[in-house]
Design a protein around this motif. Structure first.
Motif, PDB file in Angstrom:
ATOM      1  N   UNK A   1       0.831  -1.210   0.000  1.00  0.00           N
ATOM      2  CA  UNK A   1       0.000   0.000   0.000  1.00  0.00           C
ATOM      3  C   UNK A   1       0.863   1.257   0.000  1.00  0.00           C
ATOM      4  N   UNK A   2       1.888   1.272   0.860  1.00  0.00           N
ATOM      5  CA  UNK A   2       2.755   2.447   0.926  1.00  0.00           C
ATOM      6  C   UNK A   2       3.534   2.622  -0.372  1.00  0.00           C
ATOM      7  N   UNK A   3       4.009   1.507  -0.933  1.00  0.00           N
ATOM      8  CA  UNK A   3       4.763   1.579  -2.192  1.00  0.00           C
ATOM      9  C   UNK A   3       3.901   2.137  -3.305  1.00  0.00           C
ATOM     10  N   UNK A   4       2.636   1.732  -3.349  1.00  0.00           N
ATOM     11  CA  UNK A   4       1.721   2.233  -4.371  1.00  0.00           C
ATOM     12  C   UNK A   4       1.486   3.743  -4.212  1.00  0.00           C
ATOM     13  N   UNK A   5       1.296   4.175  -2.977  1.00  0.00           N
ATOM     14  CA  UNK A   5       1.094   5.607  -2.734  1.00  0.00           C
ATOM     15  C   UNK A   5       2.353   6.391  -3.080  1.00  0.00           C
ATOM     16  N   UNK A   6       3.519   5.831  -2.734  1.00  0.00           N
ATOM     17  CA  UNK A   6       4.783   6.506  -3.036  1.00  0.00           C
ATOM     18  C   UNK A   6       5.008   6.612  -4.541  1.00  0.00           C
ATOM     19  N   UNK A   7       4.659   5.559  -5.285  1.00  0.00           N
ATOM     20  CA  UNK A   7       4.802   5.593  -6.743  1.00  0.00           C
ATOM     21  C   UNK A   7       3.882   6.652  -7.346  1.00  0.00           C
ATOM     22  N   UNK A   8       2.685   6.767  -6.809  1.00  0.00           N
ATOM     23  CA  UNK A   8       1.788   7.818  -7.273  1.00  0.00           C
ATOM     24  C   UNK A   8       2.365   9.196  -7.030  1.00  0.00           C
ATOM     25  N   UNK A   9       3.064   9.383  -5.884  1.00  0.00           N
ATOM     26  CA  UNK A   9       3.698  10.667  -5.596  1.00  0.00           C
ATOM     27  C   UNK A   9       4.832  10.953  -6.566  1.00  0.00           C
ATOM     28  N   UNK A  10       5.605   9.901  -6.919  1.00  0.00           N
ATOM     29  CA  UNK A  10       6.692  10.084  -7.897  1.00  0.00           C
ATOM     30  C   UNK A  10       6.137  10.607  -9.215  1.00  0.00           C
TER      31      UNK A  10
END
Length: 587
Positions: free
Chosen positions: A226-235
């Protein structure tokens, strides 16, 4: 969303307390710009007079003037940077403090419906994201506008025809920068929402409770995903924000860089057809001014884009500042200097929201000073809400709650907090020392008072046995202490506060029988001589209450002493029988 003109006026009002310092910045900017304009004219004099005629004295004076101009503009630049940065940091401090103060005034209902990470993101990410805007934008804008105006005036003085050629493309540049700014503002809003979502995940899943839940449920890998997905969206959003309008801005820079060549070309064509349009010294001075003009123009366009992008951040901050607390302190509070603790509920009703479910309905209770009231009932019957109305964590929708005959809504928050103390089932402890956690109730408490309160709460011996005693760090949310120890610390904290009215919200319901007895002994010591409202889950803790009421769907259906209600054979008797059965099964 706030309309743009109103929003801009509101942003400008943030700087109003610092008008004097901003005026000094403007003065320094003006002086720096005026002094800097001398260089092209000094250069023209060097090329047209000093060098051609071999006037070494004049050449020395002109060279010294150029050095002096550079030194003065540097000094002015350092001073204006310092002052503007200090003003910007003060504005950010004001915003952080205002948002925090507004959130502290919000009712409990706001926090039960808002993720903690979202609140933290507004204060940290949103206000932090506007740092460059409030610290340097105002100075940069004033500096660049002053430089541009002064440069244009000097260019006109040198040759108005070349000036007209230089400024012909300006409207196109402004249009492009506005388009880029609009695009970046939209992306900035999306980026801040993404940051808030990430902050919420971090706050919830990396707390002690979150780690325990994730590990024991085997959900740690899913949380990482979940965190990785949110972080990728931020990138992706960061890349979009960085590249928004980049090609259009590159076009501007290419055109601006080509403008000196255009000036040479125009001057050369004129010279080829007859007498030169301007002298060599004037041409060099003009292109020098033009080169100096290009930098502030590009910065102005970039500043415009940055300001438009930051508007999304201001919108999110103003959204919190515009929150209006449902529970407000009275404009003219009724003083309550020495509360006795006489408590009454007069026709009290409560519903969550305008059209929400009714939780309490027509509750009439009288709790004389120094007496004890126990409130029992099934889950969802309104017990906790009734207790929270006393401390004004909620306001009654109908009727009133009074302390010594004064409606709690007419008391100042300070007087109400001094009159009513709350010990809840979930004790919150800060990541600080035991002493600091106790002094949260009474900051000026002496060591002797801390020890006396801890002894009364039956927790002193345990604290004294810790490696650092009262200076021992309790750990995040008190996880170095057991549930019973934390509850007794909460009782000690309430003893230090010394309120005449005490609300105990199922303070022992989550404890084992032995620990419950220890905590109950501490609570008995705390309750002595006080008006006590106990929200009871285990009925064994409230048998000696002066008055017991049974709530059912928000209404008082039974009231009386323990023995009286048992003999009545109604709802309370059923609850007692159920409690006894559960206890025998547990054994």
């Amino acid at each position: 969303m706030t309309p743009p003109p109103t929003r801009l006026r509101r942003i400008l009002r943030l700087f109003r307390p610092y008008r004097a310092r901003l005026a000094s910045v403007a003065a320094l900017v003006g002086l720096s710009s005026l002094v800097g304009l001398a260089s092209p004219f000094l250069l023209r004099a060097v090329l047209d007079d000093a060098l051609p005629h071999g006037r070494t004295g004049l050449l020395t004076a002109l060279a010294a003037g150029m050095v002096a101009v550079a030194a003065l503009t540097s000094v002015f630049g350092v001073l204006q940077t310092y002052i503007s940065t200090a003003v910007g940091q003060d504005v950010m401090h004001d915003l952080r403090s205002a948002v925090y103060a507004r959130l502290q005034s919000m009712p409990l209902a706001f926090f039960t419906s808002t993720r903690t990470g979202e609140v933290q993101s507004r204060i940290a990410n949103d206000i932090g994201g506007m740092q460059s805007t409030v610290t340097s934008t105002a100075t940069s804008l004033v500096s660049n506008v002053t430089t541009v105006l002064a440069s244009v005036i000097a260019m006109i003085a040198l040759d108005w025809r070349l000036t007209a050629v230089s400024l012909a493309m300006l409207p196109l540049f402004v249009w492009i920068s506005r388009r880029v700014g609009d695009e970046r503002r939209k992306i900035t809003g999306q980026r801040q929402r993404q940051l808030a979502s990430m902050s919420a995940i971090v706050e919830e899943s990396l707390s002690v409770s979150g780690i325990l839940l994730g590990r024991t449920m085997g959900r740690s890998p899913a949380l990482v995903d979940d965190f990785t997905r949110e972080s990728r969206g931020l990138v992706d959003l960061e890349i979009r924000a960085s590249m928004a309008g980049r090609w259009r801005q590159s076009t501007i820079q290419i055109v601006l860089a080509a403008m000196p060549a255009v000036i040479y070309w125009v001057a050369g064509l004129t010279a080829a057809g007859g007498s030169p349009l301007v002298s060599i010294g004037t041409l060099v001075a003009f292109t020098t001014l033009q080169a100096g003009l290009l930098r502030p123009m590009v910065q102005m366009l970039g500043t415009g884009v940055e300001v438009q992008s930051s508007l999304a951040l201001f919108d999110r901050i103003f959204e919190y500042l515009d929150l209006r607390p449902d529970i407000a302190e009275p404009a003219h509070p009724t003083p309550l200097p020495a509360p006795r603790g006489d408590l009454r509920f007069d026709g009290v009703g409560f519903a969550y929201g305008v059209d929400g479910r009714r939780v309490l309905d027509g509750v009439d209770l009288a709790v004389p000073a120094g007496s004890s009231l126990a409130v029992v009932g099934a889950t969802g019957s309104g017990k906790t809400t009734l207790g929270y109305l006393v401390a004004r964590l909620y306001d009654a929708s109908a009727g009133r709650v009074t302390v010594d005959g004064v409606d709690v809504r007419e008391l100042s928050f300070a007087d109400l907090a001094a009159a009513v103390g709350v010990v809840s089932q979930e004790t919150y402890l800060f990541h600080a020392s035991v002493a600091d956690n106790l002094r949260f109730a009474k900051p000026d408490a002496t060591d002797a008072e801390l020890e006396a309160a801890a002894r009364a709460a039956r927790i002193h011996d345990h604290i004294a046995g810790l490696p650092d005693g009262y200076d021992t760090l309790v750990g995040e949310r008190g996880y170095r202490f057991s549930g019973g120890e934390k509850q007794r610390l909460a009782v000690a904290r309430a003893i230090l506060r010394d309120p005449p009215i005490l609300v105990l919200d199922e303070a022992t319901s989550a404890l084992d029988t032995r620990t419950e007895r220890e905590v109950q002994d501490a609570i008995d010591a705390l309750s002595h001589g006080r008006t006590t409202v106990t929200i009871a889950h285990r009925l064994s803790t409230i048998r000696d209450a002066d008055q017991i009421v049974v709530l059912d769907h928000g209404r008082v259906v039974e009231r009386g002493a323990h023995e009286e209600l048992v003999r009545l054979g109604g709802r309370y008797a059923e609850l007692v029988a159920r409690d006894a059965t559960a206890l025998s099964v547990a054994r």
